[in-house]
Every structure is written in structure tokens, then in C-alpha cells.
Scaffold this active site. Structure first.
Site, short mmCIF file in Angstrom:
data_model
loop_
_atom_site.label_atom_id
_atom_site.label_comp_id
_atom_site.label_asym_id
_atom_site.label_seq_id
_atom_site.Cartn_x
_atom_site.Cartn_y
_atom_site.Cartn_z
CG ASP A 46 -1.89 1.15 1.22
OD1 ASP A 46 -2.98 0.98 0.65
OD2 ASP A 46 -1.55 2.25 1.73
CE1 TYR A 51 0.84 7.91 2.37
CE2 TYR A 51 1.24 5.63 1.81
CZ TYR A 51 0.45 6.60 2.37
OH TYR A 51 -0.75 6.23 2.95
CE LYS A 76 -3.59 4.75 0.35
NZ LYS A 76 -2.17 4.61 0.74
CG HIS A 109 -4.31 9.81 0.06
ND1 HIS A 109 -2.97 9.75 -0.18
CD2 HIS A 109 -4.47 9.36 1.33
CE1 HIS A 109 -2.34 9.27 0.89
NE2 HIS A 109 -3.24 9.03 1.82
N1 NAP Z 1 -5.21 6.43 3.55
C1 NAP Z 1 -4.63 7.13 4.49
O1 NAP Z 1 -4.94 8.31 4.71
C2 NAP Z 1 -3.59 6.47 5.35
C3 NAP Z 1 -3.15 7.12 6.52
C4 NAP Z 1 -2.18 6.47 7.30
C5 NAP Z 1 -1.71 5.22 6.92
N2 NAP Z 1 -2.15 4.64 5.77
C6 NAP Z 1 -1.65 3.31 5.32
O2 NAP Z 1 -1.70 2.41 6.41
C7 NAP Z 1 -0.39 1.88 6.64
C8 NAP Z 1 -0.19 1.53 8.10
O3 NAP Z 1 -0.43 2.67 8.91
P1 NAP Z 1 0.74 3.48 9.67
O4 NAP Z 1 2.00 3.30 8.93
O5 NAP Z 1 0.25 4.86 9.90
O6 NAP Z 1 0.80 2.83 11.11
P2 NAP Z 1 0.84 1.36 11.77
O7 NAP Z 1 1.06 0.33 10.75
O8 NAP Z 1 -0.35 1.27 12.67
O9 NAP Z 1 2.12 1.49 12.72
C9 NAP Z 1 3.42 1.70 12.22
C10 NAP Z 1 4.34 2.05 13.41
O10 NAP Z 1 4.31 0.99 14.36
C11 NAP Z 1 5.63 0.43 14.50
N3 NAP Z 1 5.45 -1.04 14.49
C12 NAP Z 1 5.12 -1.82 13.42
N4 NAP Z 1 5.02 -3.11 13.78
C13 NAP Z 1 5.28 -3.15 15.11
C14 NAP Z 1 5.34 -4.22 16.04
N5 NAP Z 1 5.12 -5.47 15.67
N6 NAP Z 1 5.63 -3.90 17.34
C15 NAP Z 1 5.84 -2.63 17.72
N7 NAP Z 1 5.80 -1.58 16.87
C16 NAP Z 1 5.54 -1.84 15.57
C17 NAP Z 1 6.45 0.91 13.32
O11 NAP Z 1 7.80 1.13 13.70
P3 NAP Z 1 9.08 0.73 12.79
O12 NAP Z 1 8.75 1.04 11.35
O13 NAP Z 1 10.15 1.63 13.34
O14 NAP Z 1 9.36 -0.72 13.03
C18 NAP Z 1 5.78 2.25 13.01
O15 NAP Z 1 6.29 3.27 13.85
C19 NAP Z 1 0.53 2.98 6.12
O16 NAP Z 1 1.86 2.56 5.94
C20 NAP Z 1 -0.19 3.37 4.85
O17 NAP Z 1 0.05 2.42 3.83
C21 NAP Z 1 -3.09 5.24 4.99
#
Ligand code: NAP
Length: 282
Positions: A46, A51, A76, A109
Site C-alpha cells: 500500500d 508518500y 492513491k 486519498h
Molecule cells: N489512507 C490514508 O490516509 C492512510 C493514513 C495512514 C496510513 N495509511 C496506510 O496504512 C499503513 C499503516 O499505517 P501506519 O503506517 O500509519 O501505522 P501502523 O502500521 O499502525 O504502525 C506503524 C508504526 O508501528 C511500528 N510497528 C510496526 N510493527 C510493530 C510491532 N510489531 N511492534 C511494535 N511496533 C511496531 C512501526 O515502527 P518501525 O517502522 O520503526 O518498526 C511504526 O512506527 C501505512 O503505511 C499506509 O500504507 C493510509
């Protein structure tokens, strides 16, 4: 290796329920992170034009020795390109950056209801063109509230295949999810572990101890059992593996409801409110 279930979208396309998100991975680190994820077994990435790492995604697929067709890719439309001609150009740029002639899933998005005279309808109709020509296998939206989805339903011909929205135990977003379920729109849960905020919660910790799994696995498994599509992000190889190991255990109904009752409503939202969000990257 665990097997990731496929979810059938309303247009018949199949999407892996678990993927890998690349938000906030710097462009120069993206190829390595994607390669690691693909080696672990993820086959769904994704990304987004916002990004600035679509090229890194493509490079990571190459570096992993996979064909483009072996990986499900979502991108997106960036916020500055909602006008139809801009959207067409931006979509071409996304395909170029990903060095592909089609994308599996393309999303608006953000709805940006306070910009473009509130017109996200003509933007959606432009995405319909991409679908008709086959350059987007599926089209959908992100951060759409119920009233935005209702407006599309009133005036356009197609229903979004997915709505990608913030969902985690502190912000279950269940009203928007329920609208999606009632109208055949699959929910994709972004920030599924709330960027780590939910992992220290005593309820999450208790269930992790009881199941012998990590807090992140417990929360991600909660999403999977609720039927949502998730793509946790991590640049830490051990976590990338941990987040993929979700299909050899189950949470009980009482675990699921204990996690769901952690919902704090609007107070639990970590990202912007889509009704007000009007950021245009420069
Ligand atoms: N459509 C939208 O508006 C939108 C908005 C936000 C996100 N997204 C999508 O959703 C995806 C995921 O959301 P997100 O990146 O915001 O947050 P997330 O996946 O909820 O969390 C990522 C964070 O958690 C840490 N982490 C990951 N796995 C872990 C584990 N097993 N234990 C402890 N910490 C862990 C990572 O650290 P490290 O990387 O340092 O390991 C990073 O800081 C995004 O990458 C993007 O593709 C979309």
C-alpha cells in the site's frame, strides 16, 4: 509460512487481506523495506503518490526477484490533483513511477470536502475512466465519511470497491465500517496498530499474555477476524515477520469484544478528521 486469505471485492477482484504499508518510509529506504516484506511473504503493498516512494516500491519488487504481476499494488491520488485533467496526469505519473501499465487498486486519498467547491464527484468519475480502460483493476476511496459515500451513490454509476479509513481498537470507526458492509464496500483499516499507541494497553497486554502472542499480533488478528484488510508498516525486519504471523492462532469472541470496547470514539482518532482535512502538499 502462513497463508494470507484473499478477499473478493465487489468487482470480482481478489485482494490479499494482509499487506505491507509504506507511509513514512523515506524514498531511499523503501526498496529495501519492500524487498524484506516480499521475502517474508507479503504480496500486497500500500503506497500513495503523497508518500513519494512509489519508485522505491517498484525497485523493491525487482530486488526481490518478483514480477510486477505477483504483487498487489495500491496507490492513491494526491490531494492537489482532484481536478479531472490533473487526476489523469497524476494517474499516468503513478503508473510511470511504478513502471507498470496497470495498478491493482487506485484510491482518492482524501475527500477534501472543503476544497474544489466540495466536488469529489468529478474526481470519482475520472477514476471510473481508469477502471473502464483497465488501467486500474479496481477503484476506491480513502477517508470517506458516510455522507461522502452517500453522495457518490446518489450521482455516480459505480460504488467504490474499498474505503480505506483509520481503524484500531481506540478508534473502531464502526459506523463507517457498517455503512461499507451494508453497501458492499470493503473496509481497509489504516494505522491498524495506531502507530504503536494501542500496544501498551492493559487489555491488549492481557490477551497477548494469554495467547502467547505479541501485542501487535493480537491487534492485527482482531482486524483480520473483523474482516478488514490491513497493511501494517515497519522498517524493522523482526516486526515485519511478526506482523505476518497472524494465521496460526485465533482470538476468542470475548477477546474480540474486549478489544472493541476500548473504542474512545472521536477522542481515539490519531489522524486528521476527513471532514476538515484540507492539506495540499507543495
Ligand atoms: N489512507 C490514508 O490516509 C492512510 C493514513 C495512514 C496510513 N495509511 C496506510 O496504512 C499503513 C499503516 O499505517 P501506519 O503506517 O500509519 O501505522 P501502523 O502500521 O499502525 O504502525 C506503524 C508504526 O508501528 C511500528 N510497528 C510496526 N510493527 C510493530 C510491532 N510489531 N511492534 C511494535 N511496533 C511496531 C512501526 O515502527 P518501525 O517502522 O520503526 O518498526 C511504526 O512506527 C501505512 O503505511 C499506509 O500504507 C493510509
Amino acid at each position: 509460512m502462513s497463508t494470507v486469505p484473499l478477499i473478493e471485492l465487489r468487482d470480482g477482484a481478489l485482494i490479499p487481506q494482509l499487506g505491507f504499508g509504506v507511509f513514512q518510509i523515506p524514498p531511499e529506504e523503501t526498496a529495501e523495506a519492500v524487498k524484506t516484506a516480499l521475502h517474508v511473504g507479503y504480496r500486497h503493498i500500500d503506497t500513495a503518490e503523497m508518500y513519494q516512494n512509489e519508485r522505491g516500491v517498484r525497485q523493491g519488487i525487482r530486488d526481490a526477484g518478483l514480477d510486477r504481476a505477483e504483487v498487489y499494488i495500491t496507490s492513491k491520488l494526491n490531494n492537489g490533483f482532484h481536478a479531472p485533467d490533473d487526476a489523469r496526469r497524476a494517474f499516468d505519473d503513478t503508473l510511470k513511477a511504478l513502471a507498470t501499465d496497470y495498478i491493482d487498486l487506485f484510491l482518492i486519498h482524501w475527500p477534501l470536502p472543503t476544497l474544489y467547491d466540495g466536488d469529489f464527484v468529478s474526481t470519482w468519475q475520472t477514476l471510473e475512466e481508469f477502471k473502464i480502460t483497465g488501467r486500474a483493476r479496481s477503484i476506491g476511496v480513502s477517508n470517506f465519511q458516510i455522507e461522502h459515500l452517500q453522495r457518490l451513490a446518489q450521482v455516480t454509476d459505480t460504488t467504490p470497491a474499498v474505503n480505506q479509513i483509520e481503524v484500531h481498537p481506540y478508534f473502531t470507526n464502526d459506523t463507517v465500517r457498517a455503512y461499507g458492509a451494508d453497501h458492499g464496500i470493503a473496509t481497509e483499516a489504516w494505522s491498524p496498530i495506531a502507530q504503536g499507541i494501542v500496544l501498551g494497553d492493559p487489555v491488549v497486554q492481557r490477551i497477548a499474555e494469554a495467547t502467547g502472542r505479541t501485542p501487535a499480533q493480537v491487534v492485527l488478528r482482531w482486524h483480520i477476524q473483523r474482516g478488514d484488510i490491513v497493511f501494517p508498516k515497519s522498517v524493522t525486519p523482526q516486526r515485519v515477520r511478526e506482523n505476518f504471523a497472524l494465521f496460526d492462532f485465533e482470538l476468542t469472541d470475548s477477546d474480540i469484544s474486549a478489544l472493541t470496547t476500548l473504542d474512545k470514539g472521536e477522542a481515539g482518532r490519531t489522524g486528521p478528521n476527513p471532514d476538515q482535512f484540507d492539506y495540499i502538499p507543495r
